[in-house]
Each structure stands twice: as structure tokens, then as C-alpha cells.
Write a protein that holds these residues in place. Structure first.
Motif, PDB file in Angstrom:
ATOM      1  N   LEU A   1       0.767  -1.272   0.031  1.00  0.00           N
ATOM      2  CA  LEU A   1      -0.069  -0.270   0.189  1.00  0.00           C
ATOM      3  C   LEU A   1       0.256   1.000   0.261  1.00  0.00           C
ATOM      4  CD1 LEU A   1      -3.034  -0.927   2.640  1.00  0.00           C
ATOM      5  CD2 LEU A   1      -2.434  -0.583   0.206  1.00  0.00           C
ATOM      6  N   LYS A   2       2.194   1.315  -0.552  1.00  0.00           N
ATOM      7  CA  LYS A   2       2.896   2.436   0.105  1.00  0.00           C
ATOM      8  C   LYS A   2       2.905   3.235  -1.343  1.00  0.00           C
ATOM      9  CE  LYS A   2       6.847   0.653   2.349  1.00  0.00           C
ATOM     10  NZ  LYS A   2       8.537   0.366   2.515  1.00  0.00           N
ATOM     11  N   LYS A   3       2.353   2.946  -2.333  1.00  0.00           N
ATOM     12  CA  LYS A   3       1.725   3.517  -3.737  1.00  0.00           C
ATOM     13  C   LYS A   3       0.794   4.471  -3.020  1.00  0.00           C
ATOM     14  CE  LYS A   3      -0.771  -0.178  -5.535  1.00  0.00           C
ATOM     15  NZ  LYS A   3      -0.691  -0.956  -6.254  1.00  0.00           N
ATOM     16  N   TYR A   4       0.386   4.263  -2.082  1.00  0.00           N
ATOM     17  CA  TYR A   4      -1.227   4.883  -1.782  1.00  0.00           C
ATOM     18  C   TYR A   4      -0.430   5.620  -0.382  1.00  0.00           C
ATOM     19  CZ  TYR A   4      -3.577   1.676  -4.425  1.00  0.00           C
ATOM     20  OH  TYR A   4      -4.204   0.823  -5.338  1.00  0.00           O
ATOM     21  N   SER A   5       0.405   5.797   0.145  1.00  0.00           N
ATOM     22  CA  SER A   5       1.043   6.986   1.260  1.00  0.00           C
ATOM     23  C   SER A   5       0.846   8.052   1.189  1.00  0.00           C
ATOM     24  CB  SER A   5       2.766   7.264   1.029  1.00  0.00           C
ATOM     25  OG  SER A   5       3.445   6.134   1.543  1.00  0.00           O
ATOM     26  N   LYS A   6      -0.114   8.880   0.203  1.00  0.00           N
ATOM     27  CA  LYS A   6       0.416  10.641  -0.393  1.00  0.00           C
ATOM     28  C   LYS A   6      -1.603  10.748   0.152  1.00  0.00           C
ATOM     29  CE  LYS A   6      -1.207  10.308  -5.248  1.00  0.00           C
ATOM     30  NZ  LYS A   6      -0.250  11.009  -6.192  1.00  0.00           N
ATOM     31  N   CYS A   7      -2.185   9.530   0.088  1.00  0.00           N
ATOM     32  CA  CYS A   7      -3.435   9.456   0.743  1.00  0.00           C
ATOM     33  C   CYS A   7      -4.223   9.342   2.466  1.00  0.00           C
ATOM     34  CB  CYS A   7      -4.862   8.442   0.006  1.00  0.00           C
ATOM     35  SG  CYS A   7      -4.384   8.265  -1.699  1.00  0.00           S
ATOM     36  N   PHE A   8      -3.142   9.074   2.917  1.00  0.00           N
ATOM     37  CA  PHE A   8      -3.246   8.759   4.478  1.00  0.00           C
ATOM     38  C   PHE A   8      -3.375  10.669   4.849  1.00  0.00           C
ATOM     39  CE2 PHE A   8      -2.237   4.536   3.354  1.00  0.00           C
ATOM     40  CZ  PHE A   8      -2.859   4.271   3.868  1.00  0.00           C
ATOM     41  N   LYS A   9      -4.371  10.406   5.737  1.00  0.00           N
ATOM     42  CA  LYS A   9      -3.620  12.236   6.364  1.00  0.00           C
ATOM     43  C   LYS A   9      -2.498  11.714   7.847  1.00  0.00           C
ATOM     44  CE  LYS A   9      -7.936  13.876   3.636  1.00  0.00           C
ATOM     45  NZ  LYS A   9      -9.671  13.699   3.366  1.00  0.00           N
ATOM     46  N   ILE A  10      -1.719  11.995   7.665  1.00  0.00           N
ATOM     47  CA  ILE A  10      -0.946  11.056   9.026  1.00  0.00           C
ATOM     48  C   ILE A  10      -0.868  12.941   9.754  1.00  0.00           C
ATOM     49  CG2 ILE A  10       1.017  10.875   9.962  1.00  0.00           C
ATOM     50  CD1 ILE A  10       1.313   9.115   7.187  1.00  0.00           C
ATOM     51  N   PRO A  11      -1.358  13.424  11.196  1.00  0.00           N
ATOM     52  CA  PRO A  11      -0.794  14.873  11.525  1.00  0.00           C
ATOM     53  C   PRO A  11       0.140  14.808  12.372  1.00  0.00           C
ATOM     54  CG  PRO A  11      -2.615  13.164  13.077  1.00  0.00           C
ATOM     55  CD  PRO A  11      -2.518  12.424  11.435  1.00  0.00           C
ATOM     56  N   ASP A  12       0.916  16.006  12.167  1.00  0.00           N
ATOM     57  CA  ASP A  12       2.528  16.146  12.820  1.00  0.00           C
ATOM     58  C   ASP A  12       2.330  15.545  13.908  1.00  0.00           C
ATOM     59  OD1 ASP A  12       2.423  18.070  10.071  1.00  0.00           O
ATOM     60  OD2 ASP A  12       2.264  19.717  11.578  1.00  0.00           O
ATOM     61  N   TYR A  13       1.868  15.588  14.511  1.00  0.00           N
ATOM     62  CA  TYR A  13       2.455  14.436  15.676  1.00  0.00           C
ATOM     63  C   TYR A  13       2.765  13.135  15.807  1.00  0.00           C
ATOM     64  CZ  TYR A  13      -2.097  13.830  16.088  1.00  0.00           C
ATOM     65  OH  TYR A  13      -3.834  14.358  16.110  1.00  0.00           O
ATOM     66  N   ILE A  14       2.238  12.852  14.796  1.00  0.00           N
ATOM     67  CA  ILE A  14       2.433  11.152  14.239  1.00  0.00           C
ATOM     68  C   ILE A  14       3.685  10.832  13.248  1.00  0.00           C
ATOM     69  CG2 ILE A  14       1.730   8.954  13.167  1.00  0.00           C
ATOM     70  CD1 ILE A  14      -1.397   9.546  14.023  1.00  0.00           C
ATOM     71  N   GLN A  15       4.775   9.094  13.841  1.00  0.00           N
ATOM     72  CA  GLN A  15       5.765   9.556  12.644  1.00  0.00           C
ATOM     73  C   GLN A  15       5.572   8.771  11.446  1.00  0.00           C
ATOM     74  OE1 GLN A  15       9.502   8.382  14.413  1.00  0.00           O
ATOM     75  NE2 GLN A  15       9.812   7.970  12.618  1.00  0.00           N
ATOM     76  N   PHE A  16       5.224   9.252  10.498  1.00  0.00           N
ATOM     77  CA  PHE A  16       5.197   8.176   9.655  1.00  0.00           C
ATOM     78  C   PHE A  16       6.332   7.251   8.999  1.00  0.00           C
ATOM     79  CE2 PHE A  16       3.708   7.922   4.921  1.00  0.00           C
ATOM     80  CZ  PHE A  16       3.037   6.865   5.170  1.00  0.00           C
ATOM     81  N   ALA A  17       6.720   5.780   8.673  1.00  0.00           N
ATOM     82  CA  ALA A  17       7.938   5.700   8.417  1.00  0.00           C
ATOM     83  C   ALA A  17       7.817   4.555   7.391  1.00  0.00           C
ATOM     84  CB  ALA A  17       8.330   4.447  10.318  1.00  0.00           C
ATOM     85  N   ASN A  18       6.833   4.993   6.776  1.00  0.00           N
ATOM     86  CA  ASN A  18       6.413   4.230   5.492  1.00  0.00           C
ATOM     87  C   ASN A  18       7.827   3.725   4.507  1.00  0.00           C
ATOM     88  OD1 ASN A  18       4.729   2.976   4.253  1.00  0.00           O
ATOM     89  ND2 ASN A  18       4.872   4.503   2.552  1.00  0.00           N
ATOM     90  N   ASP A  19       8.885   3.994   4.605  1.00  0.00           N
ATOM     91  CA  ASP A  19       9.791   4.231   4.038  1.00  0.00           C
ATOM     92  C   ASP A  19      11.030   3.778   4.982  1.00  0.00           C
ATOM     93  OD1 ASP A  19      10.469   5.925   6.084  1.00  0.00           O
ATOM     94  OD2 ASP A  19      12.645   6.965   5.605  1.00  0.00           O
TER      95      ASP A  19
END
Length: 79
Positions: free
Chosen positions: A53-71
């Protein structure tokens, strides 16, 4: 760490993914008041998507206080 199980039924195309209940549910949780309170009380929250699902990463609405570790690979998150 927050991660969700892969569901092939939602992995058709970006248009369908954006309209899915799966995305709505994930975004609702990531932006929930209870999760926000958890972070602001001193906890660290990391969100990682399933590799397919990494190809849809930009679809998630991730607040600044949550770390996004998709890489990062899953196994690296536990070291």
C-alpha cells in the motif's frame, strides 16, 4: 506502532482506494482525539503502511504528531 493488515480488495487503483472504508477508518483513527491525547501525554506513535500500500501513501492524512515510517522495513521498527 500502528500498522494495518493488507486487504487485496482495496488494492485496485488510487481512485477506489480513496473511496474505500479502509482509508476512511485509518484516517479517522490517525486523527482521533484519543490518539492525539496519547501522543500529547508523552507517548510516541509511529504509523507504517503495508508494503503493497506504499503507493497510496499520499492518501493518508497523517497529523504532524505521528511519525510516518513508510520508508523503513517492518523488522527495522522492532530493533
Amino acid at each position: 506502532m500502528i500498522s494495518f493488515h493488507y486487504r487485496p480488495v482495496i488494492d485496485k487503483n488510487e481512485y477506489e482506494f480513496k473511496r474505500s472504508e479502509y482509508l476512511k477508518g485509518v484516517n479517522d483513527l490517525l486523527n482521533s482525539e484519543s490518539l492525539k491525547k496519547l501522543v500529547h501525554s508523552g507517548n510516541k506513535v509511529v504509523f507504517i503502511t503495508h508494503a503493497r500500500l506504499k503507493k497510496y501513501s499520499k492518501c493518508f492524512k497523517i497529523p504532524d504528531y505521528i511519525q510516518f515510517a513508510n520508508d523503513k522495513p517492518y523488522q527495522d521498527m522492532f530493533i
